[in-house]
Design a protein around this motif. Structure first.
Motif, PDB file in Angstrom:
ATOM      1  N   ASP A 197      53.249  43.404  34.614  1.00  0.00           N
ATOM      2  CA  ASP A 197      54.149  42.286  33.952  1.00  0.00           C
ATOM      3  C   ASP A 197      53.852  41.151  34.661  1.00  0.00           C
ATOM      4  N   GLU A 198      54.303  40.032  34.575  1.00  0.00           N
ATOM      5  CA  GLU A 198      54.553  38.808  35.288  1.00  0.00           C
ATOM      6  C   GLU A 198      54.581  39.063  36.697  1.00  0.00           C
ATOM      7  N   MET A 199      55.882  39.693  36.879  1.00  0.00           N
ATOM      8  CA  MET A 199      56.202  40.068  38.484  1.00  0.00           C
ATOM      9  C   MET A 199      55.348  40.682  38.976  1.00  0.00           C
ATOM     10  N   ALA A 200      54.506  41.865  38.461  1.00  0.00           N
ATOM     11  CA  ALA A 200      53.773  42.547  39.167  1.00  0.00           C
ATOM     12  C   ALA A 200      52.384  41.999  39.520  1.00  0.00           C
ATOM     13  N   LEU A 201      51.939  41.097  38.668  1.00  0.00           N
ATOM     14  CA  LEU A 201      50.794  40.104  38.825  1.00  0.00           C
ATOM     15  C   LEU A 201      50.918  39.130  39.629  1.00  0.00           C
ATOM     16  N   ALA A 202      52.207  38.703  39.782  1.00  0.00           N
ATOM     17  CA  ALA A 202      52.428  37.611  40.835  1.00  0.00           C
ATOM     18  C   ALA A 202      52.205  38.103  42.476  1.00  0.00           C
ATOM     19  N   ALA A 203      52.072  39.539  42.616  1.00  0.00           N
ATOM     20  CA  ALA A 203      52.055  40.224  43.968  1.00  0.00           C
ATOM     21  C   ALA A 203      50.494  40.584  43.907  1.00  0.00           C
ATOM     22  N   ALA A 204      49.839  40.525  42.860  1.00  0.00           N
ATOM     23  CA  ALA A 204      48.354  41.002  42.739  1.00  0.00           C
ATOM     24  C   ALA A 204      47.291  40.172  43.845  1.00  0.00           C
ATOM     25  N   ARG A 205      46.423  40.810  44.368  1.00  0.00           N
ATOM     26  CA  ARG A 205      45.263  40.068  45.158  1.00  0.00           C
ATOM     27  C   ARG A 205      44.658  39.071  44.417  1.00  0.00           C
ATOM     28  N   PRO A 206      44.385  37.984  44.827  1.00  0.00           N
ATOM     29  CA  PRO A 206      43.683  36.974  43.983  1.00  0.00           C
ATOM     30  C   PRO A 206      42.145  37.420  43.874  1.00  0.00           C
ATOM     31  N   GLY A 207      41.898  37.341  42.641  1.00  0.00           N
ATOM     32  CA  GLY A 207      40.427  37.742  42.065  1.00  0.00           C
ATOM     33  C   GLY A 207      40.317  39.085  41.670  1.00  0.00           C
ATOM     34  N   GLN A 208      41.711  39.873  41.749  1.00  0.00           N
ATOM     35  CA  GLN A 208      41.630  41.170  41.555  1.00  0.00           C
ATOM     36  C   GLN A 208      40.901  41.638  40.042  1.00  0.00           C
ATOM     37  N   LEU A 225      47.009  37.283  30.387  1.00  0.00           N
ATOM     38  CA  LEU A 225      46.395  36.048  29.940  1.00  0.00           C
ATOM     39  C   LEU A 225      46.645  35.159  30.785  1.00  0.00           C
ATOM     40  N   ALA A 226      47.841  34.724  31.150  1.00  0.00           N
ATOM     41  CA  ALA A 226      48.612  33.716  32.093  1.00  0.00           C
ATOM     42  C   ALA A 226      47.882  34.057  33.592  1.00  0.00           C
ATOM     43  N   ALA A 227      47.739  35.201  34.012  1.00  0.00           N
ATOM     44  CA  ALA A 227      47.160  35.376  35.281  1.00  0.00           C
ATOM     45  C   ALA A 227      45.555  35.185  35.241  1.00  0.00           C
ATOM     46  N   LEU A 228      45.011  35.495  34.257  1.00  0.00           N
ATOM     47  CA  LEU A 228      43.590  35.002  33.816  1.00  0.00           C
ATOM     48  C   LEU A 228      43.676  33.237  33.677  1.00  0.00           C
ATOM     49  N   GLN A 229      44.282  32.678  33.073  1.00  0.00           N
ATOM     50  CA  GLN A 229      43.882  31.594  33.164  1.00  0.00           C
ATOM     51  C   GLN A 229      44.418  30.535  34.222  1.00  0.00           C
ATOM     52  N   SER A 230      45.408  31.171  35.247  1.00  0.00           N
ATOM     53  CA  SER A 230      45.741  30.526  36.813  1.00  0.00           C
ATOM     54  C   SER A 230      44.498  31.029  37.525  1.00  0.00           C
ATOM     55  N   ASP A 231      43.768  31.899  37.208  1.00  0.00           N
ATOM     56  CA  ASP A 231      42.734  32.211  38.238  1.00  0.00           C
ATOM     57  C   ASP A 231      43.157  33.331  39.163  1.00  0.00           C
ATOM     58  N   LEU A 232      44.397  33.683  39.026  1.00  0.00           N
ATOM     59  CA  LEU A 232      44.832  34.913  39.776  1.00  0.00           C
ATOM     60  C   LEU A 232      43.944  36.053  39.498  1.00  0.00           C
ATOM     61  N   LEU A 233      43.871  36.444  38.423  1.00  0.00           N
ATOM     62  CA  LEU A 233      43.285  37.594  38.062  1.00  0.00           C
ATOM     63  C   LEU A 233      41.462  37.426  38.013  1.00  0.00           C
ATOM     64  N   GLY A 234      40.846  38.130  38.601  1.00  0.00           N
ATOM     65  CA  GLY A 234      39.401  37.857  38.247  1.00  0.00           C
ATOM     66  C   GLY A 234      38.925  38.178  37.092  1.00  0.00           C
ATOM     67  N   ALA A 235      39.419  39.425  36.319  1.00  0.00           N
ATOM     68  CA  ALA A 235      39.194  39.777  35.204  1.00  0.00           C
ATOM     69  C   ALA A 235      39.868  40.899  34.588  1.00  0.00           C
ATOM     70  N   TYR A 236      39.958  41.156  33.422  1.00  0.00           N
ATOM     71  CA  TYR A 236      40.848  42.158  32.680  1.00  0.00           C
ATOM     72  C   TYR A 236      39.746  42.806  31.745  1.00  0.00           C
ATOM     73  N   ALA A 237      39.665  44.213  31.833  1.00  0.00           N
ATOM     74  CA  ALA A 237      38.935  45.108  30.965  1.00  0.00           C
ATOM     75  C   ALA A 237      39.750  45.880  30.329  1.00  0.00           C
ATOM     76  N   ALA A 238      39.671  46.238  28.945  1.00  0.00           N
ATOM     77  CA  ALA A 238      40.670  47.274  28.431  1.00  0.00           C
ATOM     78  C   ALA A 238      39.762  47.942  27.197  1.00  0.00           C
TER      79      ALA A 238
END
Length: 306
Positions: A197-208, A225-238
Protein backbone atom coordinates in the motif's frame (compact mmCIF):
# COMPACT_ATOMS: atom_id res chain seq x y z
CA UNK A 1 -17.02 -36.98 -22.07
CA UNK A 2 -15.79 -38.21 -18.68
CA UNK A 3 -18.34 -36.07 -16.87
CA UNK A 4 -21.14 -37.35 -19.07
CA UNK A 5 -20.65 -40.80 -17.54
CA UNK A 6 -22.02 -39.35 -14.28
CA UNK A 7 -25.03 -37.52 -15.69
CA UNK A 8 -26.23 -34.70 -17.92
CA UNK A 9 -23.59 -32.02 -18.50
CA UNK A 10 -24.59 -28.38 -19.09
CA UNK A 11 -21.57 -26.48 -20.43
CA UNK A 12 -20.97 -22.82 -21.10
CA UNK A 13 -19.88 -22.83 -24.78
CA UNK A 14 -18.06 -19.48 -24.77
CA UNK A 15 -15.33 -17.62 -22.90
CA UNK A 16 -17.68 -15.10 -21.22
CA UNK A 17 -19.19 -16.23 -17.89
CA UNK A 18 -22.92 -16.79 -17.57
CA UNK A 19 -24.90 -13.89 -16.16
CA UNK A 20 -26.11 -14.24 -12.58
CA UNK A 21 -29.58 -15.06 -13.89
CA UNK A 22 -28.31 -17.73 -16.28
CA UNK A 23 -26.14 -19.30 -13.59
CA UNK A 24 -29.00 -19.36 -11.11
CA UNK A 25 -31.18 -21.10 -13.68
CA UNK A 26 -28.61 -23.83 -14.23
CA UNK A 27 -27.86 -24.26 -10.52
CA UNK A 28 -31.48 -25.01 -9.61
CA UNK A 29 -31.12 -28.56 -10.94
CA UNK A 30 -27.37 -29.03 -10.49
CA UNK A 31 -25.84 -31.73 -8.31
CA UNK A 32 -22.26 -30.68 -9.12
CA UNK A 33 -20.50 -27.61 -10.48
CA UNK A 34 -17.06 -27.27 -12.07
CA UNK A 35 -16.01 -23.70 -11.24
CA UNK A 36 -13.42 -21.44 -12.82
CA UNK A 37 -11.72 -18.12 -12.02
CA UNK A 38 -14.74 -16.01 -12.97
CA UNK A 39 -17.01 -17.87 -10.53
CA UNK A 40 -17.76 -17.07 -6.92
CA UNK A 41 -19.81 -18.84 -4.27
CA UNK A 42 -21.48 -17.38 -1.20
CA UNK A 43 -24.63 -18.06 0.79
CA UNK A 44 -26.82 -16.23 -1.73
CA UNK A 45 -25.54 -18.37 -4.61
CA UNK A 46 -25.93 -21.56 -2.57
CA UNK A 47 -29.55 -20.66 -1.76
CA UNK A 48 -30.26 -20.94 -5.49
CA UNK A 49 -28.73 -24.44 -5.68
CA UNK A 50 -30.79 -26.74 -3.43
CA UNK A 51 -29.42 -29.96 -4.96
CA UNK A 52 -25.75 -28.98 -5.11
CA UNK A 53 -23.43 -31.49 -3.44
CA UNK A 54 -19.96 -30.65 -4.72
CA UNK A 55 -18.02 -27.84 -6.37
CA UNK A 56 -14.82 -28.80 -8.20
CA UNK A 57 -12.68 -25.71 -8.75
CA UNK A 58 -10.41 -25.87 -11.80
CA UNK A 59 -7.98 -23.50 -10.09
CA UNK A 60 -5.57 -23.28 -7.19
CA UNK A 61 -6.78 -20.31 -5.15
CA UNK A 62 -10.27 -20.48 -3.69
CA UNK A 63 -10.54 -17.08 -2.00
CA UNK A 64 -13.59 -16.27 -4.17
CA UNK A 65 -15.44 -19.15 -2.50
CA UNK A 66 -17.04 -18.87 0.93
CA UNK A 67 -15.98 -22.23 2.34
CA UNK A 68 -17.84 -21.73 5.62
CA UNK A 69 -21.10 -21.12 3.74
CA UNK A 70 -20.46 -24.23 1.65
CA UNK A 71 -19.82 -26.31 4.76
CA UNK A 72 -23.09 -25.08 6.30
CA UNK A 73 -24.92 -26.02 3.11
CA UNK A 74 -23.31 -29.48 3.03
CA UNK A 75 -21.43 -28.72 -0.21
CA UNK A 76 -17.92 -30.10 -0.69
CA UNK A 77 -15.38 -27.82 -2.39
CA UNK A 78 -12.23 -29.14 -4.06
CA UNK A 79 -9.42 -27.40 -5.88
CA UNK A 80 -6.25 -28.18 -7.84
CA UNK A 81 -3.33 -27.38 -5.54
CA UNK A 82 -0.15 -27.81 -7.57
CA UNK A 83 -0.50 -27.94 -11.36
CA UNK A 84 -0.48 -24.14 -11.72
CA UNK A 85 2.78 -23.67 -9.82
CA UNK A 86 5.41 -24.04 -12.55
CA UNK A 87 3.74 -21.99 -15.31
CA UNK A 88 2.90 -19.20 -12.87
CA UNK A 89 6.51 -18.99 -11.66
CA UNK A 90 7.69 -19.00 -15.26
CA UNK A 91 5.39 -16.08 -16.09
CA UNK A 92 6.64 -14.14 -13.04
CA UNK A 93 10.18 -14.25 -14.43
CA UNK A 94 8.91 -13.26 -17.87
CA UNK A 95 7.07 -10.25 -16.45
CA UNK A 96 10.14 -9.22 -14.46
CA UNK A 97 12.33 -9.31 -17.57
CA UNK A 98 9.72 -7.52 -19.69
CA UNK A 99 9.41 -4.72 -17.13
CA UNK A 100 13.12 -4.39 -16.42
CA UNK A 101 14.23 -4.46 -20.06
CA UNK A 102 11.46 -2.26 -21.56
CA UNK A 103 10.24 -5.05 -23.81
CA UNK A 104 6.84 -3.49 -24.60
CA UNK A 105 8.27 -0.08 -25.48
CA UNK A 106 11.03 -1.72 -27.51
CA UNK A 107 8.46 -3.72 -29.46
CA UNK A 108 6.44 -0.55 -30.12
CA UNK A 109 9.49 1.32 -31.41
CA UNK A 110 10.52 -1.46 -33.76
CA UNK A 111 7.01 -1.65 -35.24
CA UNK A 112 6.89 2.15 -35.63
CA UNK A 113 9.94 2.02 -37.93
CA UNK A 114 13.31 0.62 -36.92
CA UNK A 115 16.42 2.45 -38.15
CA UNK A 116 18.94 0.40 -36.17
CA UNK A 117 20.44 0.51 -32.71
CA UNK A 118 20.32 3.73 -30.74
CA UNK A 119 21.48 4.43 -27.14
CA UNK A 120 18.01 4.18 -25.62
CA UNK A 121 15.82 2.13 -23.27
CA UNK A 122 18.55 1.21 -20.84
CA UNK A 123 16.93 -0.86 -18.12
CA UNK A 124 17.60 -3.24 -15.24
CA UNK A 125 18.57 -6.91 -15.47
CA UNK A 126 18.17 -9.73 -12.97
CA UNK A 127 21.90 -10.47 -13.14
CA UNK A 128 23.64 -8.68 -10.30
CA UNK A 129 20.37 -7.47 -8.79
CA UNK A 130 18.86 -8.03 -5.37
CA UNK A 131 15.52 -9.79 -5.82
CA UNK A 132 12.89 -10.24 -3.11
CA UNK A 133 10.29 -13.01 -3.34
CA UNK A 134 7.31 -12.24 -1.11
CA UNK A 135 5.49 -15.48 -0.29
CA UNK A 136 7.45 -18.74 -0.17
CA UNK A 137 4.65 -21.19 -0.79
CA UNK A 138 4.77 -23.46 -3.82
CA UNK A 139 4.79 -20.64 -6.38
CA UNK A 140 7.32 -18.55 -4.45
CA UNK A 141 9.70 -21.49 -4.15
CA UNK A 142 9.29 -22.22 -7.86
CA UNK A 143 10.22 -18.59 -8.60
CA UNK A 144 13.34 -19.03 -6.44
CA UNK A 145 14.14 -22.18 -8.48
CA UNK A 146 14.16 -20.11 -11.66
CA UNK A 147 16.14 -17.23 -10.20
CA UNK A 148 19.06 -19.57 -9.49
CA UNK A 149 20.29 -19.35 -13.08
CA UNK A 150 20.24 -15.55 -13.42
CA UNK A 151 23.22 -14.62 -11.28
CA UNK A 152 21.28 -12.46 -8.83
CA UNK A 153 23.46 -10.72 -6.25
CA UNK A 154 21.08 -11.81 -3.50
CA UNK A 155 17.62 -13.35 -3.18
CA UNK A 156 15.57 -12.20 -0.22
CA UNK A 157 12.66 -14.26 1.11
CA UNK A 158 9.67 -12.68 2.85
CA UNK A 159 7.32 -15.12 4.55
CA UNK A 160 6.58 -15.45 8.28
CA UNK A 161 5.50 -19.08 7.89
CA UNK A 162 7.88 -20.57 5.32
CA UNK A 163 11.64 -20.55 4.79
CA UNK A 164 13.81 -21.33 1.79
CA UNK A 165 17.50 -21.96 2.44
CA UNK A 166 18.40 -20.36 -0.88
CA UNK A 167 17.05 -16.99 0.30
CA UNK A 168 17.95 -14.56 3.05
CA UNK A 169 14.92 -14.27 5.36
CA UNK A 170 13.91 -10.65 5.89
CA UNK A 171 10.82 -8.65 6.76
CA UNK A 172 8.75 -6.90 4.12
CA UNK A 173 10.03 -3.41 4.92
CA UNK A 174 13.65 -4.56 4.69
CA UNK A 175 12.94 -6.27 1.36
CA UNK A 176 11.28 -3.18 -0.05
CA UNK A 177 14.20 -1.00 1.04
CA UNK A 178 16.87 -3.27 -0.48
CA UNK A 179 15.49 -5.04 -3.53
CA UNK A 180 15.76 -3.97 -7.17
CA UNK A 181 12.93 -6.41 -7.97
CA UNK A 182 10.06 -7.48 -5.71
CA UNK A 183 8.06 -10.50 -6.90
CA UNK A 184 4.74 -11.10 -5.13
CA UNK A 185 3.47 -14.69 -4.84
CA UNK A 186 1.10 -14.16 -1.92
CA UNK A 187 -2.39 -15.66 -1.47
CA UNK A 188 -5.23 -13.30 -0.63
CA UNK A 189 -6.18 -13.31 3.05
CA UNK A 190 -7.48 -10.66 5.42
CA UNK A 191 -3.89 -10.02 6.49
CA UNK A 192 -2.45 -9.80 2.97
CA UNK A 193 -5.04 -7.51 1.40
CA UNK A 194 -3.23 -4.30 0.36
CA UNK A 195 0.00 -5.65 1.79
CA UNK A 196 1.63 -3.34 -0.74
CA UNK A 197 0.00 0.00 0.00
CA UNK A 198 1.04 3.64 0.18
CA UNK A 199 2.91 3.15 3.45
CA UNK A 200 4.77 0.08 2.20
CA UNK A 201 5.71 1.77 -1.08
CA UNK A 202 7.01 4.82 0.78
CA UNK A 203 9.80 2.55 2.07
CA UNK A 204 10.61 1.14 -1.37
CA UNK A 205 13.99 1.47 -3.02
CA UNK A 206 13.71 4.20 -5.68
CA UNK A 207 13.24 2.73 -9.15
CA UNK A 208 12.11 -0.64 -7.82
CA UNK A 209 10.37 -3.08 -10.16
CA UNK A 210 7.24 -4.70 -8.65
CA UNK A 211 5.73 -7.89 -10.10
CA UNK A 212 2.45 -9.45 -8.92
CA UNK A 213 1.41 -12.99 -9.87
CA UNK A 214 -0.34 -13.83 -6.58
CA UNK A 215 -3.69 -12.10 -6.13
CA UNK A 216 -4.66 -8.66 -7.35
CA UNK A 217 -5.83 -7.27 -4.02
CA UNK A 218 -2.50 -7.99 -2.33
CA UNK A 219 -1.61 -4.69 -4.04
CA UNK A 220 -3.39 -1.34 -3.68
CA UNK A 221 -3.42 -0.43 -7.37
CA UNK A 222 -4.07 3.26 -6.73
CA UNK A 223 -1.05 3.42 -4.41
CA UNK A 224 1.02 1.74 -7.10
CA UNK A 225 -0.20 4.28 -9.65
CA UNK A 226 0.80 7.15 -7.36
CA UNK A 227 4.25 5.58 -6.84
CA UNK A 228 4.72 5.27 -10.61
CA UNK A 229 3.60 8.83 -11.20
CA UNK A 230 6.05 10.15 -8.59
CA UNK A 231 8.85 7.99 -10.10
CA UNK A 232 9.27 6.10 -6.82
CA UNK A 233 8.48 2.82 -8.62
CA UNK A 234 10.45 2.00 -11.73
CA UNK A 235 7.75 -0.30 -13.14
CA UNK A 236 4.77 -2.44 -12.22
CA UNK A 237 4.00 -5.77 -13.91
CA UNK A 238 0.98 -7.89 -13.05
CA UNK A 239 -1.00 -10.91 -14.14
CA UNK A 240 -3.70 -10.38 -11.49
CA UNK A 241 -5.90 -7.42 -10.60
CA UNK A 242 -8.07 -6.15 -7.76
CA UNK A 243 -11.23 -6.21 -9.88
CA UNK A 244 -10.93 -10.01 -10.21
CA UNK A 245 -11.34 -10.70 -6.50
CA UNK A 246 -15.07 -11.26 -6.79
CA UNK A 247 -15.71 -12.15 -3.16
CA UNK A 248 -14.64 -8.72 -1.88
CA UNK A 249 -17.78 -6.55 -1.76
CA UNK A 250 -15.77 -3.33 -2.12
CA UNK A 251 -13.51 -4.48 -4.95
CA UNK A 252 -13.06 -1.97 -7.78
CA UNK A 253 -15.08 -2.62 -10.93
CA UNK A 254 -12.12 -2.02 -13.25
CA UNK A 255 -8.37 -1.49 -13.37
CA UNK A 256 -7.64 2.24 -12.94
CA UNK A 257 -7.50 3.76 -16.42
CA UNK A 258 -4.41 5.81 -15.60
CA UNK A 259 -2.63 2.63 -14.51
CA UNK A 260 -3.47 0.97 -17.82
CA UNK A 261 -2.09 3.96 -19.70
CA UNK A 262 1.09 4.32 -17.69
CA UNK A 263 4.14 3.61 -19.88
CA UNK A 264 6.05 1.72 -17.19
CA UNK A 265 3.52 -1.09 -16.76
CA UNK A 266 3.33 -4.60 -18.22
CA UNK A 267 0.06 -6.50 -17.89
CA UNK A 268 -1.15 -9.96 -18.86
CA UNK A 269 -4.77 -11.20 -18.53
CA UNK A 270 -4.33 -13.81 -15.76
CA UNK A 271 -2.16 -16.07 -17.90
CA UNK A 272 -0.43 -17.81 -14.99
CA UNK A 273 -1.81 -21.24 -15.89
CA UNK A 274 -2.49 -20.50 -19.56
CA UNK A 275 -0.36 -23.29 -21.00
CA UNK A 276 -2.45 -25.66 -23.10
CA UNK A 277 -1.21 -28.90 -21.54
CA UNK A 278 -1.42 -27.43 -18.05
CA UNK A 279 -5.01 -26.21 -18.44
CA UNK A 280 -6.06 -29.63 -19.72
CA UNK A 281 -4.37 -31.32 -16.75
CA UNK A 282 -6.07 -28.92 -14.32
CA UNK A 283 -9.49 -29.60 -15.79
CA UNK A 284 -8.89 -33.36 -15.72
CA UNK A 285 -7.88 -33.13 -12.06
CA UNK A 286 -11.01 -31.11 -11.28
CA UNK A 287 -13.05 -33.74 -13.12
CA UNK A 288 -11.42 -36.44 -10.96
CA UNK A 289 -12.51 -34.56 -7.84
CA UNK A 290 -16.04 -34.01 -9.11
CA UNK A 291 -16.57 -37.63 -10.16
CA UNK A 292 -15.16 -38.94 -6.87
CA UNK A 293 -17.55 -36.74 -4.90
CA UNK A 294 -20.58 -37.81 -6.92
CA UNK A 295 -19.61 -41.47 -6.51
CA UNK A 296 -19.22 -41.09 -2.75
CA UNK A 297 -15.46 -41.71 -2.86
CA UNK A 298 -12.80 -39.76 -0.98
CA UNK A 299 -11.88 -36.49 -2.70
CA UNK A 300 -8.14 -35.92 -2.74
CA UNK A 301 -8.14 -32.12 -2.98
CA UNK A 302 -10.80 -30.97 -0.52
CA UNK A 303 -10.71 -27.36 0.64
CA UNK A 304 -11.66 -26.75 4.26
CA UNK A 305 -12.57 -23.54 6.07
CA UNK A 306 -9.70 -21.93 7.96
Amino acid sequence: MRLQTAGEVVMNPGPEPWSAEQLAGHLREADAWMAFMTDRIDAAVLAQAPRLRTVACALKGFDNFDLAACERAGVQVSFVPDLLTEPTAELAIGLAIAAGRHVLEGDRRVRAGYAGWRPALYGTGLHGSTVAVVGLGAVGRAIVDRLQGFGCAEILGVDPQHRDARTRAVGLRDALQRAHYVLLAVPLTEASRHLIDEMALAAARPGQLLVNVGRGSVVDERAVLAALQSDLLGAYAADVFEMEDWNLPDRPSAIPEALLRHPRTVFTPHLGSAVREVRLAIEQRAADNLLAALAGRAVADLATPA
